[in-house]
Motif scaffolding. Structure first.
Motif, short mmCIF file in Angstrom:
data_model
loop_
_atom_site.label_atom_id
_atom_site.label_comp_id
_atom_site.label_asym_id
_atom_site.label_seq_id
_atom_site.Cartn_x
_atom_site.Cartn_y
_atom_site.Cartn_z
N GLY A 144 0.59 -1.24 0.16
CA GLY A 144 -0.13 -0.06 0.08
C GLY A 144 0.74 1.21 0.05
O GLY A 144 0.38 2.53 0.30
N VAL A 145 1.98 1.24 -0.07
CA VAL A 145 2.89 2.40 0.15
C VAL A 145 2.79 3.13 -1.32
O VAL A 145 2.72 2.38 -2.24
CB VAL A 145 4.48 2.16 0.13
N ALA A 146 2.45 4.61 -1.33
CA ALA A 146 2.15 5.39 -2.62
C ALA A 146 3.68 5.07 -3.51
O ALA A 146 4.70 5.35 -3.15
CB ALA A 146 1.86 6.44 -2.44
N LEU A 147 3.35 5.15 -4.84
CA LEU A 147 4.59 4.96 -5.84
C LEU A 147 5.27 6.46 -5.41
O LEU A 147 6.61 6.24 -5.60
CB LEU A 147 3.79 5.17 -7.33
N GLN A 148 4.67 7.51 -5.33
CA GLN A 148 5.55 8.77 -5.31
C GLN A 148 6.35 8.68 -3.97
O GLN A 148 7.42 9.62 -3.92
CB GLN A 148 4.42 9.81 -5.16
N GLN A 149 6.12 8.06 -3.05
CA GLN A 149 6.94 7.93 -1.88
C GLN A 149 8.29 7.22 -2.23
O GLN A 149 9.26 7.41 -1.35
CB GLN A 149 6.31 7.28 -0.90
N LEU A 150 8.55 6.44 -3.26
CA LEU A 150 9.53 5.52 -3.62
C LEU A 150 10.67 6.19 -4.02
O LEU A 150 11.87 5.90 -4.19
CB LEU A 150 9.06 4.37 -4.39
N GLY A 151 10.39 7.45 -4.74
CA GLY A 151 11.62 8.48 -5.49
C GLY A 151 11.10 9.29 -6.03
O GLY A 151 9.94 9.79 -6.12
N ARG A 152 11.79 9.79 -6.92
CA ARG A 152 11.76 10.89 -7.72
C ARG A 152 11.05 10.66 -9.05
O ARG A 152 11.32 9.73 -9.85
CB ARG A 152 12.87 11.89 -7.97
N GLU A 153 10.02 11.40 -9.42
CA GLU A 153 9.10 10.95 -10.61
C GLU A 153 10.17 11.42 -11.91
O GLU A 153 10.87 12.27 -11.89
CB GLU A 153 8.03 12.07 -10.66
N ILE A 154 9.83 10.54 -12.98
CA ILE A 154 10.67 10.51 -14.13
C ILE A 154 9.78 10.70 -15.30
O ILE A 154 8.53 10.30 -15.39
CB ILE A 154 11.52 9.32 -14.34
N ASP A 155 10.27 11.28 -16.28
CA ASP A 155 9.41 11.41 -17.49
C ASP A 155 9.24 10.09 -18.27
O ASP A 155 9.98 9.45 -18.58
CB ASP A 155 10.37 12.42 -18.50
N LEU A 156 7.89 9.81 -18.42
CA LEU A 156 7.45 8.60 -19.06
C LEU A 156 7.93 8.25 -20.54
O LEU A 156 8.42 7.32 -20.90
CB LEU A 156 5.99 8.51 -19.24
N ALA A 157 8.21 9.51 -21.19
CA ALA A 157 9.13 9.48 -22.53
C ALA A 157 10.47 9.06 -22.33
O ALA A 157 11.14 8.45 -23.56
CB ALA A 157 8.92 10.85 -23.17
N SER A 158 11.00 9.13 -21.21
CA SER A 158 12.37 8.65 -20.92
C SER A 158 12.63 7.34 -20.48
O SER A 158 13.78 6.75 -20.64
CB SER A 158 13.16 9.48 -20.09
N LEU A 159 11.38 6.63 -20.45
CA LEU A 159 11.68 5.03 -20.06
C LEU A 159 12.28 4.41 -21.56
O LEU A 159 11.82 4.44 -22.52
CB LEU A 159 10.40 4.37 -19.88
N ILE A 160 13.32 3.30 -21.16
CA ILE A 160 14.07 2.66 -22.17
C ILE A 160 13.20 1.77 -22.79
O ILE A 160 12.33 0.87 -22.18
CB ILE A 160 15.10 1.96 -21.42
N LYS A 161 13.17 1.66 -24.23
CA LYS A 161 12.46 0.97 -24.97
C LYS A 161 13.46 -0.02 -25.96
O LYS A 161 14.43 0.30 -26.35
CB LYS A 161 11.37 1.50 -26.20
N LEU A 162 13.31 -1.43 -25.96
CA LEU A 162 13.91 -1.94 -26.67
C LEU A 162 13.87 -1.98 -28.01
O LEU A 162 12.73 -1.88 -28.49
CB LEU A 162 13.87 -3.75 -26.30
N ASN A 163 14.82 -2.05 -28.72
CA ASN A 163 14.78 -1.96 -30.25
C ASN A 163 14.30 -3.11 -30.98
O ASN A 163 15.30 -4.09 -31.41
CB ASN A 163 16.17 -1.25 -30.83
N ILE A 164 13.04 -3.54 -30.76
CA ILE A 164 12.42 -4.90 -31.47
C ILE A 164 12.05 -4.55 -32.81
O ILE A 164 11.13 -3.63 -32.96
CB ILE A 164 11.41 -5.36 -30.46
N GLN A 165 12.47 -5.38 -33.63
CA GLN A 165 12.08 -5.45 -35.02
C GLN A 165 10.58 -5.52 -35.12
O GLN A 165 9.91 -6.40 -34.34
CB GLN A 165 12.83 -6.59 -35.88
#
Length: 260
Positions: A144-165
Motif C-alpha cells: 500500500g505504499v504510494a508510488l510517489q514515496q519511492l523516489g523522484r518522478e521521471i518523464d515517461l518518454a524517457s523510459l528505455i524501449k528495446l529496439n525490437i524489429q
C-alpha cells in the motif's frame, strides 16, 4: 491493491537468489502472496524477459506488482524504477524489460527508486539489486505504499524501449521475425493474430513454405505447421516435435506470412 507480487528473473533454480528475494518480501509483509512467472530466462536476455512479462501480465488482478530482474547493468548508472500502469505496477531495471507491457498498456506514472527508506539497506550490493532494492520496493508497493514515496518522478518518454524489429505489411503478406522460442521448441513470431484473421495464409522461412492451420494436428506427426498460438502470435511448430531443433531456426530469424 492486489497484495500479490509476481517474480520473473534469469536466476534459475540452482542458487538461492529467488528464495532470498522471497524472504525479503516476507520480512516486510508475510501476508503477501508471490507467484513465480519464470526464472529460466536465458542469462541477461532482456528481449526474452520482455516477451514473457508482456504475455503474463494481462492474466493477473489489477494492482498486482510485477517484479522483474534481468539486469546485466546492475550496479551501473542504469535507473532502478517502479512504474504504474493500468494493470498494476512494474518494478525492476530501466533497461527495456517493461517496454512490451507498456506498449500494450501505457505507463501512468514512473519513479526512479531513490528513497533508501524502502530498500533493504541504504548501501545495496552492487551485484544484487533484486534483493536490496527491487524486492523490498515491490513488497512495500504491494502493501500500500504510494508510488510517489519511492523516489523522484521521471518523464515517461524517457523510459528505455528495446529496439525490437516490428512486423511490416507487404504486397504479398506480412514480414516479421522470430521473437521467442518456448519450452516445446515452438517458434513464436512477432506477427499478431490480427494480421491473419479472415485470411488463407502460409509462412515462408529459410526457403521453406509452411502451411497455415488451426491446430498442431492439422498436419501429420513430424510435419511443420504455422498457426496462432494461445499467446496471440503466429508461431511455427512441429506436430510431435521441436521446430527449433529440427529446423535450425532461432530468435531474430526473419519470416513472412504469405496470403493465398
Amino acid at each position: 491493491m492486489s497484495s500479490l507480487v509476481t517474480l520473473l528473473s534469469d536466476f534459475g533454480d540452482r542458487d538461492v537468489y529467488v528464495a532470498v528475494m522471497k524472504g525479503v518480501i516476507a520480512q516486510i509483509n508475510p501476508q503477501l502472496r508471490t507467484v513465480d512467472l519464470i526464472h529460466h530466462i536465458p542469462a541477461q536476455n532482456i528481449a526474452v524477459a520482455r516477451f514473457c512479462l508482456m504475455n503474463a501480465c494481462p492474466y493477473f488482478p489489477p494492482g498486482t506488482v510485477h517484479l522483474a530482474v534481468v539486469d546485466p547493468g546492475v550496479g551501473s548508472q542504469r535507473r532502478a524504477i517502479a512504474v504504474e500502469f493500468a494493470g498494476g505496477f512494474l518494478v525492476g531495471p530501466d533497461n527495456g524489460i517493461f517496454s512490451g507491457v507498456l506498449a500494450e498498456s501505457p505507463a501512468i506514472a514512473a519513479v526512479e527508486l531513490t528513497n533508501p527508506k524502502y530498500w533493504r539497506t541504504p548501501q545495496p550490493s552492487k551485484t544484487f539489486h533484486g534483493r536490496d532494492i527491487f524486492a523490498p520496493v515491490a513488497a512495500h508497493l504491494a502493501s500500500g505504499v504510494a508510488l510517489q514515496q519511492l523516489g523522484r518522478e521521471i518523464d515517461l518518454a524517457s523510459l528505455i524501449k528495446l529496439n525490437i524489429q516490428q512486423c511490416n505489411v507487404t504486397n504479398t503478406g506480412v514480414r516479421g521475425c522470430i521473437q521467442y522460442i518456448d519450452h516445446f521448441g515452438n517458434l513464436v513470431s512477432n506477427i499478431p493474430e490480427s494480421c491473419v484473421q479472415s485470411q488463407k495464409w502460409c509462412v515462408q522461412i529459410s526457403g521453406v513454405r509452411i502451411p497455415g492451420g488451426e491446430t498442431y494436428t492439422d498436419v501429420a506427426l513430424g510435419e511443420a505447421i504455422a498457426l496462432v498460438g494461445s499467446h496471440g502470435w503466429v508461431e511455427i511448430a512441429i506436430n510431435g516435435g521441436n521446430a527449433n531443433l529440427q529446423m535450425g531456426i532461432n530468435v531474430s530469424d526473419e519470416l513472412e506470412v504469405l496470403f493465398l
